[in-house]
Scaffold this motif. Structure first.
Motif, mmCIF file in Angstrom:
data_model
loop_
_atom_site.group_PDB
_atom_site.id
_atom_site.type_symbol
_atom_site.label_atom_id
_atom_site.label_comp_id
_atom_site.label_asym_id
_atom_site.label_seq_id
_atom_site.Cartn_x
_atom_site.Cartn_y
_atom_site.Cartn_z
ATOM 1 N N ASP A 45 0.683 -1.199 -0.062
ATOM 2 C CA ASP A 45 0.022 -0.047 0.018
ATOM 3 C C ASP A 45 0.791 1.219 0.078
ATOM 4 N N LYS A 46 1.816 1.405 0.829
ATOM 5 C CA LYS A 46 3.004 2.359 0.790
ATOM 6 C C LYS A 46 3.549 2.753 -0.272
ATOM 7 N N LYS A 100 2.535 1.458 -3.669
ATOM 8 C CA LYS A 100 1.670 1.880 -4.369
ATOM 9 C C LYS A 100 1.203 3.453 -4.470
ATOM 10 N N LYS A 101 0.888 4.028 -3.198
ATOM 11 C CA LYS A 101 0.628 5.348 -2.895
ATOM 12 C C LYS A 101 1.946 6.238 -3.410
ATOM 13 N N ASP A 102 3.104 5.896 -3.094
ATOM 14 C CA ASP A 102 4.474 6.442 -3.557
ATOM 15 C C ASP A 102 4.404 6.590 -5.087
ATOM 16 N N ASN A 126 2.089 6.011 -7.375
ATOM 17 C CA ASN A 126 0.961 6.917 -7.782
ATOM 18 C C ASN A 126 1.405 8.531 -7.771
ATOM 19 N N SER A 127 1.880 8.687 -6.618
ATOM 20 C CA SER A 127 2.365 10.165 -6.279
ATOM 21 C C SER A 127 2.945 10.876 -7.538
ATOM 22 N N THR A 171 1.377 1.063 -10.951
ATOM 23 C CA THR A 171 2.691 0.207 -10.506
ATOM 24 C C THR A 171 3.286 -0.546 -11.552
#
Length: 148
Positions: free
Chosen positions: A22-23, A25-27, A29-30, A35
């Motif tokens: 999750d961490k 993917k968030k990175d 996506n930023s 992914t």
């Protein structure tokens, strides 16, 4: 008792993997990326020219899906297809200069996120985790096809 520890190890591994995923993917996506896009670019960025099969094995995306992602990245001029001169059936995928520049910019930031995740873990413990997870993976690779 060891069965309970095996189950607990499995649950902890899965929860930990989900949290880290999750961490990450968030990175990713930023940076305005998916992914799968990032994984393919990262493989080419670090390993150089690869075939679709090599990329698929490196990033764990099936070859059917990977062709779609490669098409999208090629349309953005982040990678290119290069025909093999020795074997016309082989097509290499290579990161473009634009793709390299993008990865030069975002990969160090991504690496810092990963380093942050593991910053409180000692070098010895990281090595232990690596070795234990390799053992689990190798055991399952050797037992493919078994149901036990």
């Amino acid at each position: 008792m060891s069965d309970n520890l095996s189950l607990k190890a499995f649950v902890v591994l899965m929860k930990s993997a989900k949290s880290v995923e999750d961490k990450i993917k968030k990175d990713i996506n930023s940076f305005g990326m998916k992914t799968s896009d990032f994984a393919i670019l990262e493989a080419l960025y670090h390993k150089g020219r690869q075939t679709i099969r090599q990329i698929s094995e490196a990033v764990l995306i099936n070859t059917g899906s990977i062709t779609y992602v490669i098409d999208k990245l090629e349309n953005k001029d982040l990678l290119e297809r290069i025909n093999c001169k020795e074997d016309r059936r082989v097509v290499y995928i290579e990161i473009t200069e634009k793709g390299k520049q993008l990865m030069d910019e975002i990969f160090p930031k991504h690496q810092k996120v990963i380093e942050h995740i593991f910053e409180d873990i000692s070098t010895e413990d990281k090595e232990t985790v690596i070795n234990v997870l390799k053992q689990v993976g190798k055991k399952e690779e050797n037992n493919k096809g078994d149901n036990n």
